[in-house]
Design an enzyme around this catalytic site. Structure first.
Site, PDB file in Angstrom:
ATOM      1  N   ASP A  15       5.238   5.156   2.298  1.00  0.00           N
ATOM      2  CA  ASP A  15       5.465   6.332   3.148  1.00  0.00           C
ATOM      3  C   ASP A  15       6.304   5.968   4.364  1.00  0.00           C
ATOM      4  O   ASP A  15       7.216   6.687   4.755  1.00  0.00           O
ATOM      5  CB  ASP A  15       4.129   6.921   3.620  1.00  0.00           C
ATOM      6  CG  ASP A  15       3.347   7.530   2.452  1.00  0.00           C
ATOM      7  OD1 ASP A  15       3.971   7.744   1.389  1.00  0.00           O
ATOM      8  OD2 ASP A  15       2.135   7.765   2.602  1.00  0.00           O
ATOM      9  N   SER A  45       0.840  -1.194   0.000  1.00  0.00           N
ATOM     10  CA  SER A  45       0.000   0.000   0.000  1.00  0.00           C
ATOM     11  C   SER A  45       0.878   1.248   0.000  1.00  0.00           C
ATOM     12  O   SER A  45       2.080   1.182   0.244  1.00  0.00           O
ATOM     13  CB  SER A  45      -0.888   0.010   1.234  1.00  0.00           C
ATOM     14  OG  SER A  45      -0.084   0.247   2.378  1.00  0.00           O
ATOM     15  N   LYS A  46       0.233   2.361  -0.250  1.00  0.00           N
ATOM     16  CA  LYS A  46       0.940   3.633  -0.245  1.00  0.00           C
ATOM     17  C   LYS A  46       1.554   3.878   1.135  1.00  0.00           C
ATOM     18  O   LYS A  46       2.629   4.434   1.258  1.00  0.00           O
ATOM     19  CB  LYS A  46      -0.047   4.741  -0.613  1.00  0.00           C
ATOM     20  CG  LYS A  46       0.579   6.125  -0.574  1.00  0.00           C
ATOM     21  CD  LYS A  46      -0.330   7.135  -1.228  1.00  0.00           C
ATOM     22  CE  LYS A  46      -0.038   8.563  -0.851  1.00  0.00           C
ATOM     23  NZ  LYS A  46       0.759   8.835   0.306  1.00  0.00           N
ATOM     24  N   ARG A  47       0.835   3.414   2.153  1.00  0.00           N
ATOM     25  CA  ARG A  47       1.329   3.611   3.522  1.00  0.00           C
ATOM     26  C   ARG A  47       2.673   2.902   3.740  1.00  0.00           C
ATOM     27  O   ARG A  47       3.556   3.420   4.418  1.00  0.00           O
ATOM     28  CB  ARG A  47       0.281   3.138   4.529  1.00  0.00           C
ATOM     29  CG  ARG A  47       0.469   3.781   5.853  1.00  0.00           C
ATOM     30  CD  ARG A  47      -0.763   4.075   6.698  1.00  0.00           C
ATOM     31  NE  ARG A  47      -2.030   3.570   6.237  1.00  0.00           N
ATOM     32  CZ  ARG A  47      -2.720   2.617   6.868  1.00  0.00           C
ATOM     33  NH1 ARG A  47      -2.233   2.051   7.950  1.00  0.00           N
ATOM     34  NH2 ARG A  47      -3.896   2.251   6.420  1.00  0.00           N
TER      35      ARG A  47
END
Ligand code: GLU
Length: 501
Positions: free
Chosen positions: A267, A262-264
């Site tokens: 990040d 995921s994008k998380r």
């Protein structure tokens, strides 16, 4: 099915393209090129609620940057155009009607409230609500009213949807190129909405109609679409069309733990999950391009997420990938995303670049710092440091001492600065002053001779020498640095170190 291989990437423009989507596009591209086929891009924008301005342009730009642009798409070889589904809107109704007429679909007039109530009722009995054969004749559908009444209600402007009438009690034995034989029980499927009274088809109908009309030979897409495969095959059958072959690609998994990347994750661990920067009012989600990745490196590492050619080979040009690619060698299991490997690939492509090109990429960073340096010198510096770099953006930190004298000295390294060191450095200055051919190899020979003759230990000179020039015990071969910064600057830095350490 057409003889020619025709495959498509069919993104919905709902935001920036995720790296998993890029891999889907890549595998379609590779398969098409391997088989002398066509790779086309169709924008699936029938869900206006999820439409995000700029997403379509972003997708096109990303594929272009990566060098895998489609052969046919909006504005390019529109053989079966339009390639944007919203512009094909008028085409879908007749196909929905065709399914109604052949008894493969029906109208459903249920209001949102009625559906909510039905859902609630099921939940109270501990059943998950599903709209299909077990209740479709108890709900508000054309299956239980006369065709006249259906026509009247539609003519009166009542809202309706057209649902697929999934066959009951059938086991579908299907084949997926990657997953092999797969089995589905039709009675467990729900009657998916195909068309809405606002005139828009849903994804399922538009996707099947377009894949048929655009002569798609193989549907290569993410595993999240595998549950839709039985419906899609049933739709082809209901229309009397040959279905394309299917290949569902494994998911890209988190670097640690379970689940989809995921994008998380990006990040948290500092890597991009998008090909290009994506800017919104909330900020920028970073992209591979802006982070300094080479497109060839991104392609190479994505190709190996879920595929290999059965050898240990890791570095492939796009042409080599095309030649080696084989859908049947794509893995079934999810592919773990490895951020370190990702950087490793970029390093491999960085060291392959011409030094002159790397110097050109580095120059703007120096210009920003108001440092002027000749192209030749910069090319040389780049050649000295690139072996240890992953990105051009690391060059400054790895080479600042070539351009500016250190303003501080590494504290740990200072511990090796002994009482005798200033004297030794002073002697070193005298030796350097006497050198006329100020080149790396020559300086090294002369200094080493001096140390041998005077029985001075290597470490006693080399470490403080490096510390004086660099400010830390890092950097490439010391005598290369000595040559590059020049005699005067070498001596200045030694004097400054003697005075300040
Ligand atoms: N529009 C779908 C998506 O967003 C396409 C799925 C498919 O390839 O059939 O991924």
């Amino acid at each position: 099915m057409s003889q020619q291989v025709r495959v498509r990437f069919a993104p919905s423009p709902t935001g920036p393209l995720h790296i998993g989507g890029v891999r889907t596009a890549l595998f379609n591209y590779l398969f098409a090129k391997k088989n002398n086929g066509i790779f086309f891009l169709r924008v699936e924008d029938t869900d206006q609620n999820r439409f995000v301005p700029g997403a379509e342009e972003y997708i096109m730009e990303a594929l272009e940057w990566l060098g895998i642009s489609p052969d046919e798409t909006i504005g390019k070889n529109e053989k079966f155009g339009p390639y944007r589904q919203s512009e094909r809107k008028d085409l879908y109704q007749q196909y929905a009607t065709q399914l109604i007429n052949s008894g493969n679909a029906y109208y459903a007039f249920d209001t949102a409230e009625a559906l909510d109530a039905a859902r609630k009722k099921d939940e109270e009995q501990g059943i998950t609500f599903i709209y299909n054969h077990h209740n479709r004749e108890k709900l508000d559908t054309s299956l239980v009213i006369s065709s006249e009444e259906t026509a009247t209600r539609i003519a009166n402007g009542e809202h309706y949807v057209i649902r697929f009438k999934t066959p009951v009690n059938e086991t579908l034995h299907l084949h997926d190129i990657i997953r092999g034989d797969v089995k589905f029980e039709t009675s467990l499927l729900d009657d998916k909405v195909l068309f809405k009274s606002d005139g828009m088809p849903t994804y399922h109908l538009a996707n099947i109609v377009d894949d048929h009309l655009m002569e798609t030979s193989h549907v290569i897409r993410g595993e999240e679409w595998l549950p839709s495969m039985p419906l899609h095959v049933l739709l082809y059958r209901s229309f009397g069309w040959d279905a394309p072959q299917f290949a569902h690609l494994p998911l890209i998994m988190k670097p640690v733990g379970n689940g989809k990347l995921s994008k998380r994750d990006g990040d948290k661990m500092g890597f991009p999950v998008f090909p290009l920067d994506w800017k919104t009012d909330e900020g920028i989600s970073s992209g591979y391009r802006e982070k300094g990745f080479f497109p060839e490196a991104v392609i190479n590492f994505l190709a190996l997420l879920g595929w290999n050619d059965g050898t240990e080979k890791e570095l492939y040009t796009l042409d080599e990938l095309v030649n080696s690619f084989d859908l049947s060698r794509v893995h079934k299991a999810g592919a773990k995303f490895d951020p370190e490997k990702n950087k490793w690939f970029n390093h491999q492509y960085l060291i392959k670049q011409k030094d002159t090109d790397l110097a050109k990429a580095f120059a703007p960073i120096l210009a920003e710092k108001q440092i002027t340096v000749s192209e030749d010198k910069l090319t040389r510096i780049v050649s000295l440091i690139k072996e240890r770099a992953h990105f051009v953006s690391e060059f400054w930190e790895m080479s600042d001492f070539f351009f500016v004298a250190p303003t501080a000295y590494d504290e740990k390294a200072i511990k090796n600065w002994k009482a005798e060191t200033p004297g030794l450095m002073q002697e070193l200055i005298s030796v350097l002053e006497g050198i006329t051919d100020y080149t790396s190899v020559n300086i090294e020979t002369i200094i080493k001779d001096w140390m041998t003759k005077n029985e001075i230990g290597m470490g006693k000179v080399m470490q403080p020498f490096r510390l004086s020039l660099v400010g830390a015990l890092k950097g490439p071969h010391l005598f290369d640095i000595v040559e590059m910064i020049g005699k005067e600057e070498t001596i200045n830095r030694l004097q400054k170190a003697i005075a300040s350490i």
